[in-house]
Motif scaffolding. Structure first.
Motif, mmCIF file in Angstrom:
data_model
loop_
_atom_site.group_PDB
_atom_site.id
_atom_site.type_symbol
_atom_site.label_atom_id
_atom_site.label_comp_id
_atom_site.label_asym_id
_atom_site.label_seq_id
_atom_site.Cartn_x
_atom_site.Cartn_y
_atom_site.Cartn_z
ATOM 1 N N GLU A 22 0.833 -1.212 0.000
ATOM 2 C CA GLU A 22 0.000 0.000 0.000
ATOM 3 C C GLU A 22 0.861 1.253 0.000
ATOM 4 O OE1 GLU A 22 -3.163 0.575 -0.369
ATOM 5 O OE2 GLU A 22 -3.680 -1.529 -0.564
ATOM 6 N N LYS A 23 1.951 1.204 0.782
ATOM 7 C CA LYS A 23 2.840 2.368 0.855
ATOM 8 C C LYS A 23 3.536 2.607 -0.485
ATOM 9 C CE LYS A 23 6.638 2.300 3.365
ATOM 10 N NZ LYS A 23 7.500 2.281 4.570
ATOM 11 N N SER A 24 3.997 1.522 -1.134
ATOM 12 C CA SER A 24 4.651 1.657 -2.439
ATOM 13 C C SER A 24 3.692 2.224 -3.479
ATOM 14 C CB SER A 24 5.170 0.289 -2.908
ATOM 15 O OG SER A 24 6.112 -0.215 -2.010
ATOM 16 N N LYS A 25 2.458 1.717 -3.434
ATOM 17 C CA LYS A 25 1.427 2.200 -4.367
ATOM 18 C C LYS A 25 1.142 3.681 -4.128
ATOM 19 C CE LYS A 25 -3.336 1.181 -5.753
ATOM 20 N NZ LYS A 25 -4.548 0.406 -5.424
ATOM 21 N N LEU A 26 1.060 4.054 -2.854
ATOM 22 C CA LEU A 26 0.793 5.451 -2.497
ATOM 23 C C LEU A 26 1.961 6.351 -2.888
ATOM 24 C CD1 LEU A 26 -1.166 7.435 -1.149
ATOM 25 C CD2 LEU A 26 -0.118 6.870 1.048
ATOM 26 N N MET A 27 3.193 5.848 -2.705
ATOM 27 C CA MET A 27 4.386 6.626 -3.081
ATOM 28 C C MET A 27 4.372 6.959 -4.564
ATOM 29 S SD MET A 27 7.331 4.720 -0.816
ATOM 30 C CE MET A 27 8.728 5.579 -1.527
ATOM 31 N N LEU A 28 4.032 5.969 -5.387
ATOM 32 C CA LEU A 28 3.961 6.197 -6.836
ATOM 33 C C LEU A 28 2.877 7.216 -7.179
ATOM 34 C CD1 LEU A 28 4.372 2.573 -8.262
ATOM 35 C CD2 LEU A 28 5.931 4.499 -8.604
ATOM 36 N N ASP A 29 1.735 7.077 -6.530
ATOM 37 C CA ASP A 29 0.611 7.983 -6.774
ATOM 38 C C ASP A 29 0.963 9.417 -6.377
ATOM 39 O OD1 ASP A 29 -2.032 8.673 -7.490
ATOM 40 O OD2 ASP A 29 -2.659 8.566 -5.403
ATOM 41 N N VAL A 30 1.568 9.560 -5.190
ATOM 42 C CA VAL A 30 1.952 10.887 -4.693
ATOM 43 C C VAL A 30 2.995 11.516 -5.606
ATOM 44 C CG1 VAL A 30 3.183 12.086 -2.845
ATOM 45 C CG2 VAL A 30 1.325 10.534 -2.279
ATOM 46 N N GLN A 31 4.013 10.737 -6.009
ATOM 47 C CA GLN A 31 5.078 11.281 -6.855
ATOM 48 C C GLN A 31 4.540 11.735 -8.211
ATOM 49 O OE1 GLN A 31 8.211 11.610 -5.428
ATOM 50 N NE2 GLN A 31 8.289 13.059 -7.119
ATOM 51 N N THR A 32 3.624 10.942 -8.771
ATOM 52 C CA THR A 32 3.003 11.314 -10.046
ATOM 53 C C THR A 32 2.243 12.623 -9.921
ATOM 54 O OG1 THR A 32 2.758 8.990 -10.667
ATOM 55 C CG2 THR A 32 1.391 10.567 -11.841
ATOM 56 N N LYS A 33 1.476 12.762 -8.831
ATOM 57 C CA LYS A 33 0.687 13.978 -8.609
ATOM 58 C C LYS A 33 1.586 15.188 -8.344
ATOM 59 C CE LYS A 33 -3.815 12.263 -7.073
ATOM 60 N NZ LYS A 33 -3.776 11.021 -7.823
ATOM 61 N N LEU A 34 2.682 14.987 -7.615
ATOM 62 C CA LEU A 34 3.607 16.095 -7.341
ATOM 63 C C LEU A 34 4.311 16.547 -8.613
ATOM 64 C CD1 LEU A 34 5.229 15.038 -3.934
ATOM 65 C CD2 LEU A 34 3.607 16.897 -4.328
ATOM 66 N N ASN A 35 4.700 15.592 -9.457
ATOM 67 C CA ASN A 35 5.346 15.935 -10.727
ATOM 68 C C ASN A 35 4.391 16.705 -11.633
ATOM 69 O OD1 ASN A 35 7.707 14.687 -9.942
ATOM 70 N ND2 ASN A 35 7.249 12.761 -10.975
ATOM 71 N N SER A 36 3.138 16.245 -11.677
ATOM 72 C CA SER A 36 2.114 16.922 -12.476
ATOM 73 C C SER A 36 1.874 18.342 -11.947
ATOM 74 C CB SER A 36 0.821 16.115 -12.430
ATOM 75 O OG SER A 36 -0.231 16.812 -13.047
ATOM 76 N N PHE A 37 1.814 18.469 -10.629
ATOM 77 C CA PHE A 37 1.620 19.775 -10.004
ATOM 78 C C PHE A 37 2.784 20.712 -10.320
ATOM 79 C CE2 PHE A 37 2.625 22.498 -6.344
ATOM 80 C CZ PHE A 37 1.493 23.288 -6.313
ATOM 81 N N ASP A 38 4.001 20.183 -10.245
ATOM 82 C CA ASP A 38 5.193 20.994 -10.503
ATOM 83 C C ASP A 38 5.186 21.538 -11.927
ATOM 84 O OD1 ASP A 38 7.752 22.052 -9.676
ATOM 85 O OD2 ASP A 38 8.673 20.556 -10.977
ATOM 86 N N ARG A 39 4.792 20.704 -12.889
ATOM 87 C CA ARG A 39 4.724 21.161 -14.287
ATOM 88 C C ARG A 39 3.676 22.250 -14.457
ATOM 89 N NH1 ARG A 39 5.361 15.559 -15.205
ATOM 90 N NH2 ARG A 39 3.108 15.288 -15.471
ATOM 91 N N ALA A 40 2.528 22.084 -13.798
ATOM 92 C CA ALA A 40 1.452 23.082 -13.895
ATOM 93 C C ALA A 40 1.890 24.419 -13.297
ATOM 94 C CB ALA A 40 0.198 22.573 -13.184
ATOM 95 N N VAL A 41 2.590 24.379 -12.159
ATOM 96 C CA VAL A 41 3.062 25.605 -11.512
ATOM 97 C C VAL A 41 4.106 26.302 -12.384
ATOM 98 C CG1 VAL A 41 4.380 26.513 -9.544
ATOM 99 C CG2 VAL A 41 2.514 24.909 -9.157
ATOM 100 N N LYS A 42 4.987 25.525 -12.984
ATOM 101 C CA LYS A 42 6.011 26.093 -13.878
ATOM 102 C C LYS A 42 5.361 26.829 -15.050
ATOM 103 C CE LYS A 42 9.999 23.075 -13.089
ATOM 104 N NZ LYS A 42 10.831 21.986 -13.642
ATOM 105 N N ARG A 43 4.334 26.200 -15.643
ATOM 106 C CA ARG A 43 3.620 26.842 -16.767
ATOM 107 C C ARG A 43 2.950 28.129 -16.309
ATOM 108 N NH1 ARG A 43 2.126 21.473 -18.056
ATOM 109 N NH2 ARG A 43 0.115 21.743 -17.012
ATOM 110 N N ARG A 44 2.262 28.063 -15.155
ATOM 111 C CA ARG A 44 1.571 29.245 -14.632
ATOM 112 C C ARG A 44 2.561 30.380 -14.348
ATOM 113 N NH1 ARG A 44 0.236 29.227 -8.544
ATOM 114 N NH2 ARG A 44 2.443 29.805 -8.635
ATOM 115 N N ASP A 45 3.659 30.056 -13.680
ATOM 116 C CA ASP A 45 4.652 31.075 -13.336
ATOM 117 C C ASP A 45 5.278 31.686 -14.583
ATOM 118 O OD1 ASP A 45 4.093 30.614 -10.716
ATOM 119 O OD2 ASP A 45 5.998 29.657 -10.221
#
Length: 203
Positions: A22-45
């Motif tokens: 469960e932790k490994s699955k959650l780690m992958l999910d969190v990392q994917t969401k953080l990477n997606s968020f980082d790209r969106a913030v970069k575009r906005r900025d």
């Protein structure tokens, strides 16, 4: 069939193995969401900072060009406002998590970064929308020399109502868009990060 077998294997596994999975699955999910968020913030900025950099010299030129003192004040206000927008975005960007941190520290830094970005959007009415609308309104009033016109003349000037309507519409849409972003983007990500931090700290 394969899916049912996998579920059975997972259910029959020891508790600590299921937690690890469960932790490994959650780690992958969190990392994917953080990477997606980082790209969106970069575009906005990039968009916001680029627009502010382009607008600053244009309105500083209007300070020199406009004969009306109110238009000069509005143009200067907008130029300063553009600088302030750049400052606010870069200030939050400095809190971006370091990739050299341990994973747990990275998660905690990501949580802090998400909370600061969330706070930035929640307060957008006060640091972004109202100052921008105020500067544009002052500039519009001054450039059209409205203080020296009668109400009858002002009512007939379409630019006044088109301009004010456009400013208001953009402000309302921006406010709604950011409130929606907080609800749909930031809150779920923060929940996932907090959950993963809790699991990491339990080990």
């Amino acid at each position: 069939m394969i899916e049912n077998e996998l579920i059975q294997i997972w259910q029959s596994s020891p508790k600590h193995e299921r937690i690890k999975f469960e932790k490994s699955k959650l780690m992958l999910d969190v990392q994917t969401k953080l990477n997606s968020f980082d790209r969106a913030v970069k575009r906005r900025d990039f968009v916001e900072i680029s627009a502010a950099i382009l607008m600053t010299p244009l309105f500083l030129y209007q300070v020199y060009r406009q004969p009306n003192i109110l238009a000069k004040i509005g143009a200067f206000w907008i130029a300063v406002y553009c600088g302030y927008v750049i400052y606010k975005l870069l200030k939050v960007k400095k809190t971006k998590p370091s990739e050299t941190s341990t994973y747990l520290d990275y998660l905690k830094e990501s949580k802090d970064y998400l909370e600061k970005q969330k706070k930035l959007l929640e307060s957008i009415l006060y640091w972004y929308i109202l100052p921008g609308l105020t500067g544009c309104t002052i500039f519009l009033i001054g450039s059209l020399d409205l203080p020296n016109k009668t109400w009858q003349e002002i009512i007939k000037i379409k630019k006044v109502w088109v301009g004010l309507s456009a400013f208001t519409a953009v402000g309302v849409f921006t406010y709604w868009l950011n409130k929606r972003g907080v609800k749909k983007e930031f809150i779920p990500r923060l929940k996932k990060v907090n959950e993963l931090i809790r699991l990491m700290e339990e080990d």
